[in-house]
Design a protein around this motif. Structure first.
Motif, short mmCIF file in Angstrom:
data_model
loop_
_atom_site.label_atom_id
_atom_site.label_comp_id
_atom_site.label_asym_id
_atom_site.label_seq_id
_atom_site.Cartn_x
_atom_site.Cartn_y
_atom_site.Cartn_z
N GLU A 136 1.27 -1.28 0.18
CA GLU A 136 0.48 -0.06 0.29
C GLU A 136 1.35 1.40 -0.11
N LEU A 137 1.64 1.20 0.38
CA LEU A 137 3.53 2.50 1.04
C LEU A 137 3.12 2.18 -0.83
N ALA A 138 4.35 1.59 -1.14
CA ALA A 138 4.64 1.32 -2.53
C ALA A 138 3.94 2.40 -3.84
N ALA A 139 2.32 1.37 -3.13
CA ALA A 139 1.18 1.89 -4.10
C ALA A 139 0.66 2.72 -4.74
N MET A 140 1.30 3.39 -3.59
CA MET A 140 0.31 5.19 -2.88
C MET A 140 1.76 6.46 -3.42
N VAL A 141 3.02 5.59 -3.25
CA VAL A 141 4.20 6.46 -4.21
C VAL A 141 3.81 6.56 -5.57
N PHE A 142 3.59 5.68 -6.09
CA PHE A 142 3.29 5.29 -7.30
C PHE A 142 1.82 6.48 -7.82
N THR A 143 1.15 6.23 -6.92
CA THR A 143 0.10 6.54 -7.19
C THR A 143 -0.21 8.40 -7.61
N LEU A 144 1.13 8.99 -6.30
CA LEU A 144 1.15 10.45 -6.04
C LEU A 144 1.83 10.53 -7.30
N VAL A 145 2.83 10.22 -7.87
CA VAL A 145 3.35 10.42 -8.84
C VAL A 145 3.41 10.47 -10.53
N THR A 146 2.35 9.55 -10.46
CA THR A 146 1.90 9.55 -11.57
C THR A 146 0.92 10.31 -11.90
N ALA A 147 0.58 10.44 -10.70
CA ALA A 147 -0.98 11.59 -10.35
C ALA A 147 -1.33 13.09 -10.32
N GLY A 148 0.11 13.20 -9.09
CA GLY A 148 0.60 14.36 -9.08
C GLY A 148 1.81 15.62 -9.86
N TYR A 149 2.32 14.12 -10.44
CA TYR A 149 3.34 15.01 -11.87
C TYR A 149 2.96 14.88 -13.15
N GLU A 150 2.04 13.63 -13.90
CA GLU A 150 1.55 13.70 -14.92
C GLU A 150 0.96 14.56 -15.29
N THR A 151 -0.36 14.30 -14.54
CA THR A 151 -1.47 15.94 -15.08
C THR A 151 -1.03 16.54 -14.36
N THR A 152 -0.58 17.33 -13.77
CA THR A 152 0.45 18.53 -13.70
C THR A 152 1.51 19.09 -14.28
N TYR A 153 1.71 18.95 -15.11
CA TYR A 153 2.84 19.80 -16.23
C TYR A 153 2.67 19.60 -17.41
N ASN A 154 1.27 17.96 -17.37
CA ASN A 154 0.19 18.55 -18.80
C ASN A 154 -0.72 19.78 -18.50
N LEU A 155 -0.93 19.57 -17.22
CA LEU A 155 -1.89 21.00 -17.60
C LEU A 155 -1.43 22.64 -17.84
N ILE A 156 -0.02 22.58 -17.41
CA ILE A 156 0.67 23.68 -17.61
C ILE A 156 0.65 24.15 -18.83
N THR A 157 1.28 22.88 -19.60
CA THR A 157 1.78 23.49 -20.79
C THR A 157 0.16 23.45 -21.43
N ASN A 158 -0.70 22.36 -21.20
CA ASN A 158 -2.21 22.44 -22.47
C ASN A 158 -2.58 24.00 -21.92
N ALA A 159 -2.25 23.89 -20.90
CA ALA A 159 -2.85 25.87 -20.70
C ALA A 159 -2.27 27.27 -21.28
N VAL A 160 -1.26 26.60 -21.19
CA VAL A 160 0.27 27.89 -22.38
C VAL A 160 -1.32 27.47 -23.57
N VAL A 161 -0.89 26.58 -23.93
CA VAL A 161 -1.33 26.12 -25.62
C VAL A 161 -2.55 26.63 -25.68
N ALA A 162 -3.99 26.77 -24.90
CA ALA A 162 -4.98 27.45 -25.54
C ALA A 162 -5.27 28.64 -25.19
N LEU A 163 -3.68 29.45 -24.77
CA LEU A 163 -3.98 30.86 -24.29
C LEU A 163 -3.29 31.62 -25.62
#
Length: 422
Positions: free
Chosen positions: A248-275
């Motif tokens: 569960e600990l390892a899975a939680m780290v995996f989740t934080l990494v994939t959700a907290g990293y992948e989603t956020t940098y693409n949100l920043i990138t996509n927001a710039v493209v939209a603007l």
């Protein structure tokens, strides 16, 4: 049998009235055709087949999937007990995945009811508004530091050199990865997230497996020498006498990494493209920076980084809009379609940073609403504010047609974003 358009459907027409590209069947999430014209496919689905048997096809997942596309239906689906994330035997989407990715099935994103709530309570503390506010100062420091390094460059890949390092550093520091281990950690994350595209059939999972090994090493290290970080907090956390097991600990780290990293940098990138695609909205935001929060919400709705929630599984036969979804079937609420539903959003194909209310489903809905939503919002606001304040001449360094999206199921991810900072 795969749903197909009726003989008299005629050409697909977008909500703006323009003739859209042809929709090929079965609609396949992650295919080059879907990536090239996602909203044409979403429009067809909402109009002709709100419950549709299509496919999800990538190097990791190759399955039939039932796609739900209307806003009201997606919202209902996300709170319907007949569609759990992890029925008996585990999530269906985990079948056939390599061991280091199957570990994610131990994460709270694939748990339901009591188990989900238990895990969520254990990890919630670092994501309170007060904790996020403290992190804001660090994000600002990171964003300005990166811009200091990049400002003299003629061309900058904003995706890899700005949008990506901000959340990457934040999540590394939150988890407690020492500076000396950052390169290994980052390399493992890239391995974990790579190879998801439809064309990348030969995938080397060595880096992803190495990340799993590193995370387990990090857990043992923090057991022996606790630190002031999220992982130590998770190791020590208790909920009614319960602690997280190692998986569960390892899975939680995996989740934080994939959700907290992948989603956020693409949100920043996509927001710039939209603007940049909408100079009137960019000018409006520059004139009134107080609109930044609203602009980020509209970016999530209009060009959000995630097109669907995690997969659900039908626990029983369910008949919906005249289609029967058999028990055991994989089901996806297509949030990208829901967020452009004209039944909910006026002029849904218009990017409007003053839109309100904006009840998009970009971060999900119900008990699985994204735990890191406020962190992602804050990182995007702070990073975009620094970028726009310091670069009044920000512009694409290539023709717009050269910006290419990767063929990745359920994600909206640009390969690069070359810009002149100005």
């Amino acid at each position: 049998m795969v749903a197909s358009p009726a003989a008299d459907d005629g050409p697909v027409v977008s909500e703006s009235g323009a003739c859209a590209p042809e929709v090929r069947h079965p609609i396949t999430l992650g295919s080059p055709e879907f990536v090239a014209a996602p909203q044409a496919h979403c429009t067809w689905l909402r109009t002709h087949a709100p419950v549709y048997r299509g496919r999800i096809d990538s190097a990791l997942v190759d399955q039939d999937v039932w796609i739900v596309s209307r806003y009201a239906d997606c919202k209902s689906l996300l709170t319907d007990d007949r569609f759990p994330r992890s029925p008996a035997g585990g999530p269906a989407i985990a079948e056939g995945m390599p061991d280091h990715l199957r570990l994610l099935s131990e994460s709270m994103i694939y748990k339901d009811s009591h188990e989900h709530r238990r895990l969520r309570r254990l990890v919630a503390k670092p994501f309170t508004p007060r904790a996020i506010e403290r992190l804001g100062r660090r994000v600002s420091e990171l964003a300005h530091g990166l811009l200091d390094e990049l400002e003299s460059r003629e061309v900058v890949d904003l995706r890899s050199e700005f949008a990506l390092p901000v959340p990457m550093t934040v999540i590394s520091e939150m988890v407690g990865v020492d500076e000396a281990d950052r390169e290994r950690f980052h390399r493992g994350i890239q391995g974990l997230l790579s190879g998801m595209g439809e064309s990348e059939r030969e995938v080397d999972h060595d880096e992803g497996a190495a990340l799993a090994e590193f995370v387990r090493e990090l857990i043992e290290r923090r057991r022996r020498a606790p630190g002031d970080d999220l992982l130590t907090g998770l190791i020590q956390a208790e909920e009614q006498g319960e602690r997280l097991a190692d998986d569960e600990l390892a899975a939680m780290v995996f989740t934080l990494v994939t959700a907290g990293y992948e989603t956020t940098y693409n949100l920043i990138t996509n927001a710039v493209v939209a603007l940049l695609d909408h100079p009137d909205q960019l000018a409006l935001l520059r004139a009134d920076p107080a609109l930044m929060g609203s602009a980020v919400e509209e970016a999530v709705r209009y060009l959000g980084p995630v097109q669907s929630s995690e997969a659900l599984t039908a626990a029983e036969d369910v008949t919906w809009h005249g289609r029967t979804i058999p028990a055991g079937s994989l089901v996806l609420p297509l949030l990208a379609a829901a967020n452009h539903d004209p039944a909910v959003f006026a002029a849904p194909e218009t990017f409007d940073i003053t839109r309100g209310p904006n009840h998009h489903l970009g971060f999900g809905h119900g008990e699985h609403f994204c735990l890191g939503a406020n962190l992602a919002r804050m990182e995007a606001r702070v990073a975009l504010d620094a970028l726009l304040r310091r670069n009044p001449g920000l512009a694409l360094a290539v023709d717009r047609e050269q910006l290419a999206l990767e063929a990745v199921p359920m994600l909206v991810r640009y390969r690069s974003l070359p810009v002149h900072l100005g």
